[in-house]
Design a protein around this motif. Sequence first.
Motif, PDB file in Angstrom:
ATOM      1  N   ASN A 521       0.828  -1.212   0.000  1.00  0.00           N
ATOM      2  CA  ASN A 521       0.000   0.000   0.000  1.00  0.00           C
ATOM      3  C   ASN A 521       0.863   1.263   0.000  1.00  0.00           C
ATOM      4  OD1 ASN A 521      -2.437  -1.343  -0.046  1.00  0.00           O
ATOM      5  ND2 ASN A 521      -2.538  -1.540   2.194  1.00  0.00           N
ATOM      6  N   ALA A 522       2.042   1.182   0.657  1.00  0.00           N
ATOM      7  CA  ALA A 522       2.960   2.324   0.631  1.00  0.00           C
ATOM      8  C   ALA A 522       3.483   2.556  -0.787  1.00  0.00           C
ATOM      9  CB  ALA A 522       4.113   2.082   1.593  1.00  0.00           C
ATOM     10  N   LEU A 523       3.830   1.480  -1.459  1.00  0.00           N
ATOM     11  CA  LEU A 523       4.268   1.603  -2.854  1.00  0.00           C
ATOM     12  C   LEU A 523       3.164   2.195  -3.713  1.00  0.00           C
ATOM     13  CD1 LEU A 523       6.206  -1.728  -3.505  1.00  0.00           C
ATOM     14  CD2 LEU A 523       7.153   0.575  -3.510  1.00  0.00           C
ATOM     15  N   ARG A 524       1.936   1.744  -3.479  1.00  0.00           N
ATOM     16  CA  ARG A 524       0.818   2.240  -4.281  1.00  0.00           C
ATOM     17  C   ARG A 524       0.642   3.743  -4.060  1.00  0.00           C
ATOM     18  NH1 ARG A 524      -2.711  -1.208  -6.577  1.00  0.00           N
ATOM     19  NH2 ARG A 524      -2.051  -2.870  -5.164  1.00  0.00           N
ATOM     20  N   ARG A 525       0.791   4.179  -2.818  1.00  0.00           N
ATOM     21  CA  ARG A 525       0.630   5.607  -2.547  1.00  0.00           C
ATOM     22  C   ARG A 525       1.786   6.417  -3.154  1.00  0.00           C
ATOM     23  NH1 ARG A 525       0.532   8.860   3.207  1.00  0.00           N
ATOM     24  NH2 ARG A 525      -0.084  10.863   2.288  1.00  0.00           N
ATOM     25  N   ALA A 566       1.457   3.005   4.205  1.00  0.00           N
ATOM     26  CA  ALA A 566       0.734   4.055   3.497  1.00  0.00           C
ATOM     27  C   ALA A 566       0.500   5.267   4.390  1.00  0.00           C
ATOM     28  CB  ALA A 566      -0.591   3.508   2.977  1.00  0.00           C
ATOM     29  N   GLN A 567       0.440   5.030   5.742  1.00  0.00           N
ATOM     30  CA  GLN A 567       0.144   6.135   6.656  1.00  0.00           C
ATOM     31  C   GLN A 567       1.374   7.006   6.927  1.00  0.00           C
ATOM     32  OE1 GLN A 567      -0.889   2.915   7.220  1.00  0.00           O
ATOM     33  NE2 GLN A 567      -2.962   3.400   6.465  1.00  0.00           N
ATOM     34  N   ASN A 568       2.584   6.409   6.916  1.00  0.00           N
ATOM     35  CA  ASN A 568       3.763   7.202   7.299  1.00  0.00           C
ATOM     36  C   ASN A 568       4.686   7.530   6.118  1.00  0.00           C
ATOM     37  OD1 ASN A 568       5.004   4.795   6.753  1.00  0.00           O
ATOM     38  ND2 ASN A 568       5.893   4.499   8.789  1.00  0.00           N
ATOM     39  N   VAL A 569       4.206   7.349   4.888  1.00  0.00           N
ATOM     40  CA  VAL A 569       5.036   7.663   3.720  1.00  0.00           C
ATOM     41  C   VAL A 569       5.431   9.132   3.719  1.00  0.00           C
ATOM     42  CG1 VAL A 569       4.967   7.955   1.213  1.00  0.00           C
ATOM     43  CG2 VAL A 569       4.269   5.805   2.215  1.00  0.00           C
ATOM     44  N   ASP A 570       4.466  10.020   4.035  1.00  0.00           N
ATOM     45  CA  ASP A 570       4.769  11.447   3.973  1.00  0.00           C
ATOM     46  C   ASP A 570       5.779  11.874   5.028  1.00  0.00           C
ATOM     47  OD1 ASP A 570       3.027  10.900   5.969  1.00  0.00           O
ATOM     48  OD2 ASP A 570       1.511  12.361   5.374  1.00  0.00           O
ATOM     49  N   ASN A 571       6.008  11.056   6.099  1.00  0.00           N
ATOM     50  CA  ASN A 571       7.049  11.372   7.075  1.00  0.00           C
ATOM     51  C   ASN A 571       8.443  11.268   6.449  1.00  0.00           C
ATOM     52  OD1 ASN A 571       5.064  11.691   8.997  1.00  0.00           O
ATOM     53  ND2 ASN A 571       5.242   9.582   9.775  1.00  0.00           N
ATOM     54  N   PHE A 572       8.571  10.407   5.429  1.00  0.00           N
ATOM     55  CA  PHE A 572       9.862  10.197   4.756  1.00  0.00           C
ATOM     56  C   PHE A 572       9.995  11.045   3.490  1.00  0.00           C
ATOM     57  CE2 PHE A 572       8.993   6.339   7.145  1.00  0.00           C
ATOM     58  CZ  PHE A 572      10.204   6.103   7.793  1.00  0.00           C
ATOM     59  N   LEU A 573       8.917  11.127   2.718  1.00  0.00           N
ATOM     60  CA  LEU A 573       8.981  11.758   1.396  1.00  0.00           C
ATOM     61  C   LEU A 573       8.397  13.162   1.374  1.00  0.00           C
ATOM     62  CD1 LEU A 573       8.011   8.727  -0.899  1.00  0.00           C
ATOM     63  CD2 LEU A 573      10.276   9.467  -0.155  1.00  0.00           C
ATOM     64  N   GLY A 574       7.821  13.606   2.463  1.00  0.00           N
ATOM     65  CA  GLY A 574       7.271  14.955   2.500  1.00  0.00           C
ATOM     66  C   GLY A 574       5.858  15.015   1.946  1.00  0.00           C
ATOM     67  N   VAL A 575       5.426  16.234   1.653  1.00  0.00           N
ATOM     68  CA  VAL A 575       4.060  16.462   1.170  1.00  0.00           C
ATOM     69  C   VAL A 575       3.911  15.858  -0.220  1.00  0.00           C
ATOM     70  CG1 VAL A 575       2.346  18.224   0.599  1.00  0.00           C
ATOM     71  CG2 VAL A 575       3.949  18.583   2.496  1.00  0.00           C
ATOM     72  N   PRO A 576       2.805  15.140  -0.495  1.00  0.00           N
ATOM     73  CA  PRO A 576       2.602  14.539  -1.840  1.00  0.00           C
ATOM     74  C   PRO A 576       2.618  15.615  -2.928  1.00  0.00           C
ATOM     75  CG  PRO A 576       1.059  13.608  -0.264  1.00  0.00           C
ATOM     76  CD  PRO A 576       1.755  14.739   0.438  1.00  0.00           C
TER      77      PRO A 576
END
Length: 799
Positions: A521-525, A566-576
Amino acid sequence: MSRILPLLPLRGVIVFPYTVLHLDVGRERSINAIEAAMVRDREIFLAMQKEAQTDDPGEEDIYATGTVAEIKQLLKLPGGTIRILVEGLRRGRITRYLSYDPYMAVEIQEYRDEGATTNEVEALMRTLINEFEHYVKMSKRIPPETVVAVVSLEEPGRLADVIASHLNLKLVDKQAILEAFNIQERLELLCEILAREKEILELERKINLRVRKQMEKTQKEYYLREQIKAIQKELGEKDERQAEVEELREKIAQAKLPKEIEERALKEVERLEKMPPMAAEATVVRNYLDWLLALPWQKETRDRLDIKVAEKILNEDHYGLEEVKERILEYLAIRKLAKKMRGPILCFVGPPGVGKTSLAKSIARALQRKFVRISLGGVRDEAEIRGHRRTYVGALPGRIIQGMKQAGSKNPVFLLDEIDKLSSDFRGDPASALLEVLDPEQNYMFSDHYIEAPFDLSKVMFITTANVEYSIPRPLLDRMEVIRIPGYTEEEKIKIAELHLIPKQLKEHGLKKEQLIISENALRRIIREYTREAGVRNLERQIAKLCRKTAKEIVSGNTTAVKVTAQNVDNFLGVPRYRHTLAEEAEVVGVARGLAWTEVGGEVLNVEVAVLPGKGNLTLTGKLGDVMKESAYAGFSYLRSRAKELGLPLDFHEKNDVHIHVPEGAIPKDGPSAGITMATAMASALMGVPVRNDVAMTGEITLRGRVLSVGGIKEKVLAAHRAGIKTVILPKDNEKNLEEIPPQVKRKLKFVLVEHMDEVLKEALVPFERSSRQPATEVKEAREEAITQQPLTHLALSR
């Protein structure tokens, strides 16, 4: 004595009396003459043609003097040819021709060898036998047994004829002997001819002796040189110049070069030997010899033709790309059956990041061939392909020959990257120079200006890559087999990331598998919100960013493992960067979504239209090309022609200006794909009816509203799928292209095939009463707001 006999004209051969000879006869008239002779007394008259090439000889084409012969044997061969064994009996001369069909019949005067043997004739016989014995010893072409048989002959005429039949003489000389009816004249003529032949043989012997002496001299010089080398070695002395020349000669001998190249190399060594050591030309010659010796003139690797192993390797390295893999396996199958197949020339066309270059590497690994890559992006000098002339010290071969040297074999996989980005200037056109390289009918003798000798490129497997097909020159494109790689679906990107990208980045960043876990799900996001591309290059960058963050956390001691969800992706990659789908936007009047095909794959473009009070001007902005401008005018004219049916005032174009804008104006946009999109956006703005937010479209429009087919359907459909579009409107003529769409994408999209613009408007515009999409009151309010902004009387568009 006069006789009438069938005539057999001979080509390039003379039959003397007392000789036995086989003759092959194929001409119809000659076969008829033989059959006539066999019916009678088996005797036939043999006379030689003056010109052997004449197929249907006449009286003037045949010598008058010939031989009366008896047919001893007759054998019919396949194809209508007859082989006969004849024995010469007597001389004869044609006095007149009696008939020509079905065979030539002639009246002849026979001559017999008569008269007593005088002392002069006896002396001539002894002289002739002596000369013949010397001739046999010198020529060594006639067996000694023949001399024994000739010496035993006592009849002077027969002796002369038998000796003449054994000599390798010109046909003119043999005919002269045959025409010598007087025995003494015949013996004198033959003695004269034998004396002349002996002189020629003596000259041949002298020439052979001279050649042998020259060879002995060469061997002597070689022996002396070796002695000098041994003495210098013993004394510890060495002539550097001579040592260099000898070293080059040894390398040339060991290189097993083609004969022509070896001769050229040895000639250059001789030039180098005569030059002063510090001459600038000497450096040029040395460099040239180094290149000649470094090229793989004869070396080639052995192909691995196991289809199952090749298929396994291709599947290991790449996910999907079934068409390309199938083409490579077909090549291997044909290569296994046809050993001398010329290398194919493939052209992978697709957006960046879809794996074109890495696919070429996998092909080389599957075939166990050497791999060479050169980039053609920005190359504008023809010498980059064909090389420089050897007129100055810095001259070099072209990049093709340089690549062959790098490969070290004459059958590598040769990748010509970015072939669509070639350019040209006053220094020549490299695309034209590539025509010889990429043409299987010419490249077996590729000529480089520096090497100045033909080099065989026919066994090279050339692979070219390009982002777009239209910028490749047509003659060059015609020589290549184009394989399109349109891009990947979301599911394919997930598989590629799991199988290839994540393991690769973990290895490059020194991480173990359990130290970084990325959920599906993280990859999908990441794919949906942080990348929007046809390939996977940006996806790999985002995964590399996750690896860097993880490495920092582990080295800092904050954690031993990181799990990305999927919930913590933005903690690593920033704002989508991107919204999940364009289709989530609200339905707006005057905004339609079109599908475009660009160098980086398919794209979804919004076309916006505003209707303003004015005088009927049509304004186009957004850095549009000529083709898109023409499509806009065609769509506007169509709406004017259909104003009554669409519920528009007939004079709406006189009281309003229409402004068409395609956002992202810094990007050039052109092509025929936006015709129905701009027409739909204009219809929506003029009518005040919103365009459905889940619909995207592509197609060209005519003045009468017909929808024409366009290209790049697969790329455009994949872009629509990435953007969350539910319905795609396509021209009816593009129905055949739906077979290229992956099944998982086809299941999630609804395809509407249209032939006319009326069908497009019926599908794309929001109906007045629509309970399934949004409350009808919201549509009504949007329509009323649009109408108050425009001085138009709106009528309902029936669906």
